[in-house]
Design an enzyme around this catalytic site. Structure first.
Site, mmCIF file in Angstrom:
data_model
loop_
_atom_site.group_PDB
_atom_site.id
_atom_site.type_symbol
_atom_site.label_atom_id
_atom_site.label_comp_id
_atom_site.label_asym_id
_atom_site.label_seq_id
_atom_site.Cartn_x
_atom_site.Cartn_y
_atom_site.Cartn_z
ATOM 1 N N ARG A 58 0.721 -1.301 -0.074
ATOM 2 C CA ARG A 58 0.044 0.047 0.041
ATOM 3 C C ARG A 58 0.742 1.317 -0.034
ATOM 4 O O ARG A 58 0.155 2.381 -0.503
ATOM 5 C CB ARG A 58 -0.899 -0.219 1.065
ATOM 6 C CG ARG A 58 -2.024 1.111 1.102
ATOM 7 C CD ARG A 58 -3.381 0.675 1.965
ATOM 8 N NE ARG A 58 -3.087 0.181 3.396
ATOM 9 C CZ ARG A 58 -3.252 1.000 4.273
ATOM 10 N NH1 ARG A 58 -3.373 2.260 4.254
ATOM 11 N NH2 ARG A 58 -2.836 0.639 5.492
ATOM 12 N N TYR A 111 -14.606 21.413 -12.376
ATOM 13 C CA TYR A 111 -15.241 20.131 -12.778
ATOM 14 C C TYR A 111 -16.425 19.716 -11.709
ATOM 15 O O TYR A 111 -16.248 19.875 -10.486
ATOM 16 C CB TYR A 111 -14.220 19.021 -12.517
ATOM 17 C CG TYR A 111 -14.483 17.746 -12.939
ATOM 18 C CD1 TYR A 111 -15.158 17.184 -13.968
ATOM 19 C CD2 TYR A 111 -14.238 16.690 -12.235
ATOM 20 C CE1 TYR A 111 -15.431 15.998 -14.451
ATOM 21 C CE2 TYR A 111 -14.380 15.276 -12.510
ATOM 22 C CZ TYR A 111 -15.132 15.144 -13.828
ATOM 23 O OH TYR A 111 -15.240 13.763 -13.929
ATOM 24 N N ASP A 185 -6.742 22.189 -10.147
ATOM 25 C CA ASP A 185 -7.021 21.039 -11.054
ATOM 26 C C ASP A 185 -6.185 21.600 -12.237
ATOM 27 O O ASP A 185 -6.390 22.319 -13.189
ATOM 28 C CB ASP A 185 -8.378 20.802 -11.295
ATOM 29 C CG ASP A 185 -8.581 19.565 -12.323
ATOM 30 O OD1 ASP A 185 -7.779 19.083 -13.073
ATOM 31 O OD2 ASP A 185 -9.669 18.931 -12.067
ATOM 32 N N LYS A 210 -5.906 11.233 -18.116
ATOM 33 C CA LYS A 210 -6.200 12.092 -19.624
ATOM 34 C C LYS A 210 -4.680 12.013 -20.312
ATOM 35 O O LYS A 210 -4.357 10.950 -21.015
ATOM 36 C CB LYS A 210 -6.681 13.124 -19.399
ATOM 37 C CG LYS A 210 -8.215 13.017 -18.748
ATOM 38 C CD LYS A 210 -8.858 14.353 -18.301
ATOM 39 C CE LYS A 210 -10.380 14.186 -18.132
ATOM 40 N NZ LYS A 210 -10.506 13.204 -16.862
#
EC number: 4.4.1.13
Length: 395
Positions: A58, A111, A185, A210
């Site tokens: 993790r 967003y 962002d 993206k």
């Protein structure tokens, strides 16, 4: 590598022999348990578990460490946290720094899921959110409160593509609430066309799904931050169980190697399409940061080093449902899909009333149907021909 140009950095970032083990690319190390050869080795790993030492799956493996190192090199950060998607990166970055009674100030062009997280989740935790116009600049001081903990930017804005005057906003925030955490962002700029941390921003967030992945086949988020925020962001993400699998981390690292050439093509093609659209008689407005006349273009020109492939335009006409279906259903190269940043061209439509509904405390200044395009890597003349055929279907 900081003295090298961007393409050279993209090819080499995170590729130390520690992570490649002599290969060209970083290794794919899939692991949950990591074995210690001795008690002392276990103690060493425990002491250094947050500093790139193999400890437990993790916390990451060599594959994750390579990508994290690359992102820090590219964005100039003290550390990078990996998340399963961009929305997780936004939500967990905010959660890392807020507590009951705090105030979040967010651009009203963020967003939509980022807005929803604040209004639907943070509100239950006793955190208030208010919104500001993306072109507000230094006047953001009017919205700051003594308990403002986070100022959240997105530039260009989602769908309508307004570019912030980031230096003015940062200076204003620091003058009133100097300890506030400023986040952005930074997905549209892929973290490299706008170096957020160089402008005084604390946390640069991306849906690396993206442009970094670049092929529409993996989901991942990143948050690169300065030294001030690194420990708190890192430990919060660990406690919240945020991680990505090694294969996704590897795919993202591989995507970095071609990011420079892809972004140049996205820039060139999208701007050519935008310029063509700006002259079309059925188009009321084109929202492309690199196009003169677009909102905040002067800030893009001053602060960014290039453009990606996402932008929008507004039709003079509001299409009814039948007209919109006929328009969208018959493209040969543009596909309808959420997300963007891959090699393929995409198209989506938004009616003005929908945009108005997701602009808290904001107004829209258009009445026609808005079309969002992502310009991919196809030949731009073929894309323009496909769009031209689409206009012929609007009567």
């Amino acid at each position: 590598m900081a003295d090298k140009k961007l393409d050279t950095q993209l090819v080499n970032a995170g590729r130390s022999k520690k992570y490649t083990l002599g290969a060209v690319n970083s290794v794919i190390q899939r692991a949950s348990s990591l074995v210690f050869d001795s008690v002392e080795a276990k103690k060493h790993a425990t002491r250094n578990r947050a500093n790139g030492e193999l400890f437990y799956g993790r916390r990451g493996t060599l594959t994750h460490f390579s990508l994290q190192q690359a992102m820090c090199e590219l964005e100039g950060g003290a550390g990078c946290v990996l998340f399963p998607c961009g929305a997780a990166a936004v939500a967990n970055s905010i959660l890392a720094f807020i507590e009951q009674g705090d105030h979040v100030l967010m651009t009203n062009t963020a967003y939509e899921p980022s807005q929803d997280f604040c209004s639907k989740i943070l509100s239950k935790l006793g955190v208030t959110t208010s919104w500001f116009d993306p072109l507000i600049g230094a006047d953001i001081v009017k919205h700051l409160q003594p308990n403002t903990k986070i100022v959240f930017l997105e530039s260009p804005g989602s769908i309508t593509m307004e570019v912030h005057d980031v230096p003015a906003i940062v200076a204003a925030v620091r003058s009133v609430v100097p300890d506030a955490i400023i986040m952005i962002d930074n997905t549209w700029a892929a973290g490299v066309l706008f170096k957020a941390l160089d402008f005084g921003i604390d946390v640069s967030i991306q849906a690396a799904t993206k442009y970094l992945v670049g092929h529409s086949d993996a989901m991942i988020g990143t948050a690169v931050c300065n030294a001030r925020c690194w420990e708190q962001l890192r430990e919060n993400a660990y406690l919240m169980g945020q991680m990505v699998d090694a294969d996704t981390a590897y795919i993202t690292s591989r995507g970095l190697r071609t990011l420079g050439v892809r972004l140049r093509q996205h820039h060139e093609s999208s701007l050519k399409v935008a310029e063509w659209l700006a002259e079309h008689p059925q188009v009321a407005r084109v929202n492309h940061p690199a196009l003169p006349g677009s909102k905040g273009h002067e800030f893009w020109k001053r602060d960014f080093t290039g453009s990606s492939g996402l932008f929008s335009f507004v039709l003079k006409k509001k299409l009814n449902n039948e007209e919109l279906a006929n328009y969208l259903d018959n493209f040969s190269l543009f596909s309808m899909a959420y997300s963007w940043g891959g090699y393929e061209s995409l198209i989506l439509a938004n009616q003005p009333e929908h945009i108005a509904a997701i602009r808290p405390q904001g107004e829209i200044d258009f009445s026609g149907t808005l079309i969002r395009l992502h310009i991919g890597l196809e030949d731009v003349d073929d894309l323009i021909a496909d769009l031209d055929a689409g206009f012929a279907r609007i009567v």
